[in-house]
Design an enzyme around this catalytic site. Structure first.
Site, PDB file in Angstrom:
ATOM      1  N   ARG A   1      -8.840  11.833  12.469  1.00 52.07           N
ATOM      2  CA  ARG A   1      -7.389  11.606  12.687  1.00 52.07           C
ATOM      3  C   ARG A   1      -6.606  12.916  12.741  1.00 52.07           C
ATOM      4  O   ARG A   1      -6.932  13.885  12.066  1.00 52.07           O
ATOM      5  CB  ARG A   1      -6.864  10.665  11.594  1.00 52.07           C
ATOM      6  CG  ARG A   1      -7.560   9.308  11.739  1.00 52.07           C
ATOM      7  CD  ARG A   1      -7.036   8.268  10.836  1.00 52.07           C
ATOM      8  NE  ARG A   1      -5.649   7.935  11.132  1.00 52.07           N
ATOM      9  CZ  ARG A   1      -4.912   7.163  10.357  1.00 52.07           C
ATOM     10  NH1 ARG A   1      -5.419   6.671   9.242  1.00 52.07           N
ATOM     11  NH2 ARG A   1      -3.675   6.877  10.683  1.00 52.07           N
TER      12      ARG A   1
ATOM     13  N   GLY B   1      -5.069   7.822   5.527  1.00 50.72           N
ATOM     14  CA  GLY B   1      -4.190   8.783   6.195  1.00 50.72           C
ATOM     15  C   GLY B   1      -2.946   9.047   5.370  1.00 50.72           C
ATOM     16  O   GLY B   1      -2.458  10.183   5.303  1.00 50.72           O
TER      17      GLY B   1
ATOM     18  N   ARG C   1      -6.299   1.271  18.108  1.00 55.67           N
ATOM     19  CA  ARG C   1      -6.030  -0.166  17.936  1.00 55.67           C
ATOM     20  C   ARG C   1      -5.709  -0.879  19.248  1.00 55.67           C
ATOM     21  O   ARG C   1      -5.897  -2.093  19.338  1.00 55.67           O
ATOM     22  CB  ARG C   1      -4.916  -0.382  16.905  1.00 55.67           C
ATOM     23  CG  ARG C   1      -5.407  -0.090  15.501  1.00 55.67           C
ATOM     24  CD  ARG C   1      -4.350  -0.314  14.438  1.00 55.67           C
ATOM     25  NE  ARG C   1      -4.984  -0.237  13.121  1.00 55.67           N
ATOM     26  CZ  ARG C   1      -4.317  -0.096  11.986  1.00 55.67           C
ATOM     27  NH1 ARG C   1      -2.996  -0.013  11.986  1.00 55.67           N
ATOM     28  NH2 ARG C   1      -4.974  -0.045  10.840  1.00 55.67           N
TER      29      ARG C   1
ATOM     30  N   GLN D   1       4.619   9.115   7.506  1.00 53.89           N
ATOM     31  CA  GLN D   1       3.689   9.985   6.775  1.00 53.89           C
ATOM     32  C   GLN D   1       4.081  11.448   6.954  1.00 53.89           C
ATOM     33  O   GLN D   1       4.094  12.222   5.991  1.00 53.89           O
ATOM     34  CB  GLN D   1       2.255   9.757   7.260  1.00 53.89           C
ATOM     35  CG  GLN D   1       1.725   8.385   6.872  1.00 53.89           C
ATOM     36  CD  GLN D   1       0.313   8.120   7.367  1.00 53.89           C
ATOM     37  OE1 GLN D   1      -0.255   8.934   8.091  1.00 53.89           O
ATOM     38  NE2 GLN D   1      -0.236   6.984   6.987  1.00 53.89           N
TER      39      GLN D   1
ATOM     40  N   LYS E   1       0.839  -1.213   0.000  1.00 58.04           N
ATOM     41  CA  LYS E   1       0.000   0.000   0.000  1.00 58.04           C
ATOM     42  C   LYS E   1       0.865   1.251   0.000  1.00 58.04           C
ATOM     43  O   LYS E   1       0.634   2.175  -0.790  1.00 58.04           O
ATOM     44  CB  LYS E   1      -0.919  -0.044   1.230  1.00 58.04           C
ATOM     45  CG  LYS E   1      -1.876   1.129   1.352  1.00 58.04           C
ATOM     46  CD  LYS E   1      -3.145   0.747   2.093  1.00 58.04           C
ATOM     47  CE  LYS E   1      -2.958   0.563   3.580  1.00 58.04           C
ATOM     48  NZ  LYS E   1      -2.784   1.828   4.311  1.00 58.04           N
ATOM     49  N   SER E   2       1.861   1.297   0.872  1.00 62.19           N
ATOM     50  CA  SER E   2       2.693   2.503   0.979  1.00 62.19           C
ATOM     51  C   SER E   2       3.420   2.781  -0.335  1.00 62.19           C
ATOM     52  O   SER E   2       3.494   3.932  -0.790  1.00 62.19           O
ATOM     53  CB  SER E   2       3.748   2.313   2.077  1.00 62.19           C
ATOM     54  OG  SER E   2       3.130   2.246   3.328  1.00 62.19           O
TER      55      SER E   2
ATOM     56  N   ASP F   1       2.199  -1.229  11.803  1.00 61.83           N
ATOM     57  CA  ASP F   1       0.853  -1.665  11.400  1.00 61.83           C
ATOM     58  C   ASP F   1       0.546  -3.109  11.795  1.00 61.83           C
ATOM     59  O   ASP F   1      -0.555  -3.597  11.546  1.00 61.83           O
ATOM     60  CB  ASP F   1       0.699  -1.523   9.882  1.00 61.83           C
ATOM     61  CG  ASP F   1       0.597  -0.062   9.468  1.00 61.83           C
ATOM     62  OD1 ASP F   1       0.195   0.773  10.312  1.00 61.83           O
ATOM     63  OD2 ASP F   1       0.912   0.254   8.308  1.00 61.83           O
TER      64      ASP F   1
ATOM     65  N   LYS G   1      -4.596   5.475  14.899  1.00 63.68           N
ATOM     66  CA  LYS G   1      -4.640   4.834  13.574  1.00 63.68           C
ATOM     67  C   LYS G   1      -6.094   4.831  13.083  1.00 63.68           C
ATOM     68  O   LYS G   1      -6.914   5.590  13.563  1.00 63.68           O
ATOM     69  CB  LYS G   1      -4.054   3.422  13.669  1.00 63.68           C
ATOM     70  CG  LYS G   1      -2.563   3.414  13.993  1.00 63.68           C
ATOM     71  CD  LYS G   1      -1.752   3.985  12.841  1.00 63.68           C
ATOM     72  CE  LYS G   1      -0.274   4.052  13.155  1.00 63.68           C
ATOM     73  NZ  LYS G   1       0.478   4.807  12.147  1.00 63.68           N
TER      74      LYS G   1
END
Ligand code: S3P
Length: 434
Positions: free
Chosen positions: A122, A94, A346, A169, A21-22, A315, A342
């Site tokens: 967030r 995010g 979580r 990020q 994904k990143s 993650d 997150k």
């Protein structure tokens, strides 16, 4: 949609999980502002990355999709993006919002970024503070959450910024803004975080200097389109690793998984717990290291997880909580404060979920102690968080009775086809849309 899970076990086999994904987000973003074409293969066609794709289409970038996972991004150059006709909706992502805010703060036009209910809760102050120091004008809701209004037509200046939290990020947001600023931009991290942005910028010809935890770049450097082969996502592979480890007599090979040293904390933590994991056929996909991960059934033991590994496995803690719940003895997690902001909180989500399945969890502000035991059947909530949903689904497969995981639609943000892939592996995870 819910998951209905009945007791089942992973069998031996070879699987491939979807793309990272990143890296998929970054390939779209950097490919869009590069000169020339970027060919992406192995792209993650999940909702998060598709939101980024739509945003760049809306800003005039031509993106051709040869298949769900192969695409060509015809870069428009550093200053070639055009004003979108309306707001850019980044859904649950995010990564999309934080990275794109850095990029958009330096454009000639203004933009508004919106997201779903989770993203709207967030924290964005962590990017607004450094961007404001660079001269940007970014407005949020009064509590520092989206929607974000980003004013265009402002010349940014470089900064030397110490990140208050370990966040790839935020680091990437500042580096992207730094490409457009006057003067050098430097970011210092408190701990190492994933370095996909730095690697991909270098692949595209940008000089990024790294000196320990300090990362710097000079502005105005041209990005040159490149071929980006996206590795399979280690974060998604984690759910397969977990299922194989917890099953009896399983021997599973997960192919082409990204094992970048800034991401592979989960491998070290599971290994320390006694998991039988080996990395085979190590090689490179461009600047990203890749291997096939072989996982065999293992007996896990409780450990004290080294907080130095947290940012390298950020993650993977929902899945690691499930591993801890299946281990002999107690596992102590500390340094997990970032998990509270997150896609859901979580620590709370997993503590509640595991307790509902009969596991003892002592939750505290920055972590938890999970006592190993056996899962009972029951109904648990995902809180709309993809990784909570998938972690509890795998826990459900080794429970003594049926488990329902509620509200699992968000799984499509990162792991489209999760239930089907797990079923192919032998796990009885069924989608219930009634
Ligand atoms: C990501 C960085 C991490 C991670 C997220 C993806 C990225 O977030 O949790 O899933 O692609 O840069 P933080 O930077 O908030 O730690």
């Amino acid at each position: 949609m819910d998951f209905l899970i009945t007791p089942s076990a992973a069998k031996s086999g070879i699987v491939t999980v979807p793309g990272d994904k990143s890296i998929s987000h970054r390939a779209l973003m950097l490919g869009s502002i590069a000169e020339g074409t970027t060919e992406i293969s192995g792209f993650l066609a999940g909702e998060d990355c598709l939101a980024t794709l739509d945003a760049f289409l809306a800003m005039g970038v031509e993106i051709e999709r040869q298949s769900a996972t192969d695409l060509s991004v015809h870069g428009v150059g550093l200053n070639g993006l055009s004003a979108p006709a309306g707001q850019l909706d980044l859904g649950n992502s995010g990564t999309a919002m934080r990275l794109m805010t850095g990029l958009l703060a330096a454009q000639a036009f203004s933009t508004e970024l919106i997201g779903d209910e989770s993203l709207n809760g967030r924290p964005m102050t962590r990017i607004i503070t450094p961007l404001t120091q660079m001269g940007a004008v970014v407005e949020s809701d009064c509590d520092g959450t989206p929607p974000l209004q980003i004013r265009g037509g402002i010349k940014l200046h470089g900064i030397d910024y110490e990140l208050p939290m370990a966040s790839a990020q935020v680091k990437s947001c500042i580096l992207l803004a730094g490409l457009y600023a006057e003067g050098r931009t430097t970011v210092t991290e408190p701990d190492v975080t994933r370095d996909h942005t730095e690697r991909m910028l270098r692949t595209m010809g940008v000089s990024v200097e790294t000196d320990g935890l300090r990362i710097s770049l000079e502005p105005g450097q041209t990005l040159i389109g490149a071929n980006i082969r996206v590795p399979a996502d280690l974060s998604s592979a984690t759910f397969v690793m977990l299922a194989a480890v917890l099953s009896e007599d399983a021997d599973v090979l997960i192919e082409n998984v990204g094992v970048n040293p800034t991401r592979r904390g989960v491998i070290d933590i599971l290994t320390a717990m006694g998991a039988d994991l080996t990395l085979e056929n190590p090689r490179q996909f461009g600047d990203e290291p890749v291997a096939d991960i072989r996982v065999r059934s293992s007996r896990l033991m409780g450990i004290e997880v080294d907080p130095a590994l947290v940012s390298l496995a950020i993650d993977e803690f929902p899945a690691l909580f499930v591993a801890a719940a299946s281990a002999d003895g107690e596992t102590r997690f500390t340094g997990l404060k970032e998990l509270r902001v997150k896609e859901s909180d979580r620590i709370a989500a997993m503590s509640t979920g595991l307790r509902n399945l009969g596991i003892e969890v002592d939750e505290f502000e920055d972590g938890a102690v999970v006592s190993g035991g056996s899962f009972t059947g029951g109904t648990v909530e995902s809180y709309g968080d993809h990784r909570i949903a998938m972690s509890l689904a795998v826990a459900g497969s080794v429970a003594s009775g049926p488990v329902i995981v509620r509200d699992v639609d968000a799984v499509d943000t990162s792991f489209p086809g999760f239930a089907g892939l797990m079923k192919g592996l032998g796990l009885s995870i069924n989608e219930d849309t009634t």
